[in-house]
Design an enzyme around this catalytic site. Structure first.
Site, short mmCIF file in Angstrom:
data_model
loop_
_atom_site.label_atom_id
_atom_site.label_comp_id
_atom_site.label_asym_id
_atom_site.label_seq_id
_atom_site.Cartn_x
_atom_site.Cartn_y
_atom_site.Cartn_z
N SER A 1 0.78 -1.05 -0.09
CA SER A 1 -0.02 0.14 0.09
C SER A 1 0.67 1.25 -0.13
CB SER A 1 -0.88 -0.31 1.20
OG SER A 1 -1.57 1.04 1.16
N CYS B 1 0.27 3.62 10.74
CA CYS B 1 1.17 4.59 9.96
C CYS B 1 1.58 5.72 11.00
CB CYS B 1 -0.08 5.38 9.23
SG CYS B 1 0.97 6.54 8.20
C1 LIG Z 1 5.35 6.48 -0.04
C2 LIG Z 1 5.11 5.40 0.72
C3 LIG Z 1 3.52 5.63 1.25
C4 LIG Z 1 3.11 4.54 1.87
N1 LIG Z 1 1.70 4.53 2.40
C5 LIG Z 1 1.06 3.60 2.98
C6 LIG Z 1 -0.29 3.66 3.35
O1 LIG Z 1 -0.87 4.50 2.67
N2 LIG Z 1 -0.85 2.49 4.04
C7 LIG Z 1 0.20 1.39 4.59
O2 LIG Z 1 -0.44 0.67 5.04
N3 LIG Z 1 1.28 1.44 4.32
C8 LIG Z 1 2.05 2.55 3.73
N4 LIG Z 1 3.37 2.62 3.22
C9 LIG Z 1 4.30 1.60 3.97
C10 LIG Z 1 4.48 0.46 2.85
O3 LIG Z 1 3.19 -0.62 2.40
C11 LIG Z 1 5.38 -0.69 3.52
O4 LIG Z 1 4.92 -1.29 4.52
C12 LIG Z 1 6.70 -0.17 3.67
O5 LIG Z 1 7.14 0.72 2.87
C13 LIG Z 1 8.07 -1.29 3.82
O6 LIG Z 1 8.09 -1.88 2.82
P1 LIG Z 1 9.23 -1.51 1.51
O7 LIG Z 1 10.55 -1.49 2.54
O8 LIG Z 1 9.26 -2.88 0.53
O9 LIG Z 1 8.79 -0.37 1.12
C14 LIG Z 1 3.91 3.53 2.67
C15 LIG Z 1 5.31 3.40 2.35
C16 LIG Z 1 5.66 4.55 1.38
C17 LIG Z 1 7.37 4.40 1.00
#
Ligand SMILES: Cc1cc2nc3c(=O)[nH]c(=O)nc-3n(C[C@H](O)[C@H](O)[C@H](O)COP(=O)(O)O)c2cc1C
Ligand SMILES: Cc1cc2nc3c(=O)[nH]c(=O)nc-3n(C[C@H](O)[C@H](O)[C@H](O)COP(=O)(O)OP(=O)(O)OC[C@H]3O[C@@H](n4cnc5c(N)ncnc54)[C@H](O)[C@@H]3O)c2cc1C
Ligand code: FES
Lengths: 271, 305
Positions: free
Chosen positions: B23, B132
């Site tokens: 997400s 969040c």
């Molecule tokens: C720009 C951005 C926006 C995000 N927005 C959300 C969100 O709206 N809801 C949510 O549950 N997680 C959100 N996340 C968290 C990601 O879904 C994920 O849990 C987190 O980035 C870790 O994974 P990664 O290291 O592969 O990015 C966001 C992450 C990023 C980088």
């Protein structure tokens, strides 16, 4: 689209400023002035994110092998400011880069009978060259170029070769008029604003001043903005600017990457 | 040997392969349609939705850090009604499960959202964000207190019969306690981790770089923390666990499965490479083929300790 480009040349055009020419797939030929690309500087996790750059020029060249016909190339003009641009500056002919693009919405050329006023600050000149190249085909084009000193004034002769009338100013007076480019622009506009449109790219304070000038003289004006970007495709919402109707209750954010980077100045909030 | 089986089932949702998009890193799907085949990934998880459109935080909202990035988007989103009108019609045309991520500022908002989403046949499941770090109210409160988490998940559970995934925060001392509270309240699956609260400073200006001061750290830098938490939680709960955090390659994804994840989510990697999720799914298939593994499910929790 996503593609791999081979670097054709990467040369320092002024201290700290480089121009890189790369091969591009034919589809990139449809790029409009003001659009940009996202470059993966290195195939590693450092630097992690892609770096955005405007398209400085676009063209074709005949390949050495006649059966390959012509090949599309494009150029970026960039300033070395940090890790990513530093790494880019060390790359050589024959190296490959992973690229996304062309991205975003470019400049709208408008009525060809009108006069085009291009205003560039520092490396903000980058997307204006391709714009000028397209516009001189049909319109009268003037360029106002500003920078802190003469090293910040880039590629003026290339603009002149296109037939663009150029006005240069530097903060320290080392080249052209001494002072801000916006002062020179305002002076020029005070003589006549007849059927003129402004196209500007540069640091945010300069664009804000230009937006104010455009508002005062009631002339059309398009600005190309910069923002920190992660995705470049409108997904992360990292690159937003406040739109005209923005308030906390009525969010009106525009993505610089997708709704821009070129905006009509009246569509944004400039506070 | 024929093609290996990559399909898995999470919370009753059948996935053709274990790779979903995290997400907030994949927009509403359409943004990436030119770069990968949306029907080659396991599921699409959309940007976190709230009842009303949400403005999010002032800029700058993102900054790169070594091996990762910080974001303080502040959950900017179009709101549930605009989502249904403007975003869902495209998602309906894609033959891949769509999971909607949601969050509320109050308990009631969580319930209201779940009720609205419950009525939409195109929505395969809900992922409840109680984690969040970028919004002052809501979010983090529910995600750091097991009692509050129990309460909010119970309410969502009562409001929908759809598969219910709860997304956990790493910003807690005892993630297993949080996981248990959510399962007790009726979660069908758990996803972890969300971002880790972090900070970046501009020495020259002597100021925090993000307008919000702090942001959520994501990317390769958080992978070891995520792996550890997935491993701990997968051992403690009976529901499927979805691994998230710094997954950039098929190898990363497979490591999460060994640690106990039934599926994974790809986040920050989408920004570097918009085709990452598909590439990772294909890489997993290649790994299974090369190692003579017939079914990816054989790897789930197969860590030797
Ligand atoms: C720009 C951005 C926006 C995000 N927005 C959300 C969100 O709206 N809801 C949510 O549950 N997680 C959100 N996340 C968290 C990601 O879904 C994920 O849990 C987190 O980035 C870790 O994974 P990664 O290291 O592969 O990015 C966001 C992450 C990023 C980088
Ligand atoms: C649409 C768009 C088009 C651009 N076109 C050009 C161009 O044609 N030529 C060019 O030289 N630059 C252009 N830029 C800016 C360029 O992307 C940044 O200078 C570059 O990303 C910096 O990378 P770095 O790793 O060298 O710097 P970093 O090490 O990441 O940062 C060093 C410093 O650079 C500044 N910086 C970093 N990213 C940005 C950014 N996205 N915008 C503004 N400042 C930034 C910050 O102040 C930072 O302190 C453009 C930016 C955008 C958004
Ligand atoms: S850079 Fe991601 S939305 Fe613009």
């Amino acid at each position: 689209m996503q593609f791999k480009s081979m670097i054709i040349s990467n040369i320092e055009v002024s201290p700290g400023y480089f121009k890189m020419r790369m091969t591009a797939p034919p589809a990139v030929r449809s790029a409009t002035p003001g659009q940009f690309i996202m470059v993966r500087v290195r195939d590693a996790i450092d630097p992690l994110l892609r770096r955005p750059f405007g398209i400085f020029d676009l063209g074709t060249f005949a390949t050495a092998y006649t059966d390959c016909g012509t090949q599309t190339y494009f150029e970026i003009l960039y300033k070395v400011v940090g890790k990513g641009t530093e790494m880019l500056s060390t790359l050589h002919q024959g190296d490959h880069l992973d690229i996304l693009g062309p991205l975003g919405k470019g400049f709208m050329p408008g009525d060809p009978s009108g006069e085009k006023i291009l205003v560039g600050g520092g490396v903000g000149m980058a997307p204006l060259y391709y714009l000028a190249k397209e516009m001189v085909k049909t319109s009268k084009v003037r360029l106002f170029a500003g920078g802190r000193n003469k090293e910040d004034i880039l590629c003026i002769t290339e603009f002149e070769r296109l037939g663009v009338e150029t006005y240069v100013s530097t903060d320290d007076g080392t080249l052209g008029a001494s002072g801000l480019v916006t002062e020179v622009l305002e002076k020029h506009l005070s003589e006549s604003i007849d059927n003129k449109t402004i196209f500007a790219c540069g640091p945010f304070p300069m664009l804000r001043a230009i937006a104010a000038i455009a508002g005062r003289h009631d002339i059309p004006c398009q600005v190309s903005l910069e923002a920190y970007m992660a995705c470049g495709v409108g997904a992360c919402l990292g690159c937003v600017m406040k739109g005209r109707n923005h308030s906390n209750e009525t969010p009106d954010y525009r993505c610089v990457c997708k709704d821009g980077p070129v905006f009509d100045y009246r569509d944004l909030q400039w506070d | 040997m024929g093609k290996p089986d990559l399909s898995v089932e999470v919370a009753g949702i059948k996935l053709r392969n274990p790779v979903m998009t995290a997400s907030g890193t994949f927009g509403y799907g359409k943004e990436f349609a030119d770069y990968l085949d949306l029907e080659k990934i396991g599921a699409i998880i959309t940007k976190g939705l709230s009842i009303r459109p949400k403005a999010g935080n002032p800029t700058p909202r993102i900054v790169e850090t070594p091996g990762g990035m910080l974001n303080a988007i502040g959950l900017q989103n179009v709101g549930i009604d605009a989502f249904i009108q403007e975003k869902l019609p495209f998602l309906r045309t894609v033959n891949t499960p769509v999971i909607v991520n949601l969050y509320g500022n109050t308990l009631e908002e969580y319930g209201e959202l779940a009720e609205k989403l419950d009525k939409l046949p195109e929505v395969a499941g809900l992922e409840v964000n109680i984690s969040c770090p970028n919004v002052k109210q809501g979010g983090i409160v529910f995600g750091t207190d097991p009692n509050a988490a129990y309460e909010v998940v119970s309410l969502v559970r009562e409001s929908t019969i759809k598969p219910l995934i709860v997304k956990l925060s790493p910003n807690v001392t005892n993630v297993v306690e949080m996981a248990n509270a959510c399962v007790d309240a009726g979660a069908d699956a758990l996803s972890l981790i969300n971002t880790l609260t972090g900070m970046a400073i501009d020495l020259q200006k002597r100021r925090p770089i993000l307008a919000n001061m702090t942001g959520g750290l994501s990317g390769p830098a958080i992978k070891p923390v995520a792996l550890r938490m997935v491993w701990q939680v997968a051992q403690a709960v009976k529901v499927p666990v979805i691994g998230i955090g710094g997954i950039m390659t098929a190898t990363d994804a497979l490591e999460f499965m060994l640690a106990g994840a039934t599926a994974v989510q790809v986040g920050t990697a989408n920004f570097l490479d918009p085709s990452a999720a598909q590439t990772i799914a294909e890489g997993m298939e290649t790994y299974l083929e090369e190692n003579g593994i017939a079914d990816v499910k054989e790897l789930i929790g197969a860590l030797i300790t």
